[in-house]
Design a protein around this motif. Structure first.
Motif, PDB file in Angstrom:
ATOM      1  N   ARG A 210     -11.066  -3.773   0.516  1.00 50.19           N
ATOM      2  CA  ARG A 210     -10.496  -4.955   1.166  1.00 50.19           C
ATOM      3  C   ARG A 210      -9.545  -5.680   0.231  1.00 50.19           C
ATOM      4  O   ARG A 210      -8.491  -6.176   0.652  1.00 50.19           O
TER       5      ARG A 210
ATOM      6  N   ASP B 151      -6.338  -3.811   0.206  1.00 50.61           N
ATOM      7  CA  ASP B 151      -5.785  -3.600   1.555  1.00 50.61           C
ATOM      8  C   ASP B 151      -5.768  -2.107   1.935  1.00 50.61           C
ATOM      9  O   ASP B 151      -4.774  -1.593   2.440  1.00 50.61           O
TER      10      ASP B 151
ATOM     11  N   LYS C  56      -7.629   0.662   4.270  1.00 46.89           N
ATOM     12  CA  LYS C  56      -8.484   0.785   5.446  1.00 46.89           C
ATOM     13  C   LYS C  56      -8.908   2.245   5.616  1.00 46.89           C
ATOM     14  O   LYS C  56      -8.072   3.128   5.721  1.00 46.89           O
TER      15      LYS C  56
END
Length: 287
Positions: free
Chosen positions: A144, A147, A149
Motif C-alpha cells: 500500500r 502503491d 496492487k
C-alpha cells in the motif's frame, strides 16, 4: 530340381480358459453402465449448455459474447494463459531436469512441493495470497505504501493461476525423463556437445510429446480455473472477471443466455483439449 515344400503352420489364436472368461451379460452390463455414466454426467450437461446458449437464436448468442464485459473477460483469460503457461513450461522443464539428472539435498522436498497444488483446495490457495498480499496481509502495508496492487487486480489472478497450474508440465516430464535415463545425453556431452546443444538436439526431441501434453493440460486449467481466481479477483466488472467468473456473474443476474454462451466457449475448449490429448496419446503410443 523340384522345389521342396515346407509345411505352413497357421497361427493359432490363444483363447483364454473358459473359467477366466466373463459371461456375455456381465460384459454388456458393464459396458452399458459405463456408457450411461458418460452420457449422464458428460454428454447431457454439455448438450444442455449448447442448447441453452442458442435457445434464443444465433444473434442473441453472438450479442452475449460481444458485450463489453464478456470481451473483457475473454481478454483477461487469454492474458492469464499467455503469461502462466510459458512460465510453467520453463519451470516444469527445469524442475524435471533437476530431479531426474541430479542428486541434491531437498530433492524429495522439491518433488513434494510440486504436488502441493494437487492436494490443496484452490479456494485455500487463493486465501493464502489474500493473507500474504491483501490490505491486512503480511506484505499489505508495504504494498500500500508503494502503491502496488496485487489482490483484486490482474497480478493476483496471475499469481493464483500460476500456483494452481505449475505441477502439470513437471508431472508429465519427470516420469518420462526418469525412464529415458541419461545415456544419450552423456554420449552427446562426451562427443563435445554443449549443454544447450545436448538439450535441444537430444533431450527435447525425446520429451516433446510429453511436453506438449503437459502444456495442453496447463493451458486448459489456466483458462478454466475458478476457485483460486474467485478469491483474489474481487469480481470487478471489466477488470478482474475471467471467463469462468463472468459465467457465474451472468447466471446470478439471470442473464442465462450470456452465462451459457460464455460457458459454451469453455466447453468448446474442453472438447478441443480432449481431442488434442487423444491425438498426443495416440502419437506417443505409436512411438
Amino acid at each position: 530340381m523340384s522345389a521342396i515344400a515346407y509345411p505352413v503352420h497357421e497361427a493359432k489364436t490363444v483363447e483364454r480358459p473358459h473359467a477366466l472368461r466373463d459371461p456375455d451379460w456381465v460384459r454388456w452390463s458393464l459396458t452399458a453402465v459405463a456408457l450411461g455414466i458418460i452420457v449422464l454426467f458428460l454428454c447431457l450437461p454439455l448438450g444442455i449448455v449448447i442448447v441453452e446458449a442458442f435457445s434464443k437464436g444465433w444473434q442473441t448468442y453472438w450479442s452475449a459474447l460481444t458485450q463489453p464485459d464478456a470481451q473483457s473477460a475473454m481478454q483477461l483469460t487469454l492474458l492469464t494463459a499467455l503469461i502462466t503457461v510459458p512460465l510453467n513450461t520453463v519451470f516444469g522443464v527445469a524442475a524435471a531436469w533437476a530431479i531426474t539428472r541430479f542428486e541434491f539435498r531437498g530433492k524429495s522436498l522439491l518433488t513434494t512441493l510440486i504436488d502441493l497444488p494437487f492436494s490443496v483446495s484452490p479456494v485455500i490457495s487463493g486465501l493464502i495470497f489474500v493473507l500474504l498480499f491483501g490490505a491486512q496481509g503480511w506484505f499489505g502495508e508495504w504494498l500500500r505504501a508503494h502503491d502496488v496492487k496485487i489482490i483484486f487486480a490482474v497480478p493476483g489472478i496471475i499469481l493464483a493461476t500460476l500456483f494452481i497450474t505449475f505441477p502439470f508440465v513437471a508431472r508429465e516430464l519427470i516420469p518420462l525423463m526418469q525412464e529415458m535415463g541419461s545415456e544419450e545425453e552423456e554420449a552427446a556431452l562426451s562427443l563435445g556437445a554443449s549443454g544447450w546443444q545436448t538439450f535441444l538436439m537430444v533431450t527435447l526431441p525425446n520429451i516433446k510429446w510429453a511436453l506438449l501434453y503437459g502444456v495442453l493440460l496447463c493451458n486448459a486449467r489456466a483458462m478454466g480455473e475458478f476457485g483460486a481466481v474467485s478469491v483474489v479477483s474481487g469480481h470487478i466488472r471489466s477488470l478482474t472477471n475471467t471467463l469462468p467468473l463472468h459465467v457465474e456473474v451472468s447466471y446470478n443476474e439471470y442473464d442465462f443466455v450470456g452465462a451459457f454462451a460464455s460457458a459454451s466457449l469453455l466447453a468448446g475448449l474442453a472438447i478441443v483439449t480432449l481431442v488434442l490429448k487423444s491425438a498426443l496419446e495416440w502419437r506417443q503410443g505409436r512411438r
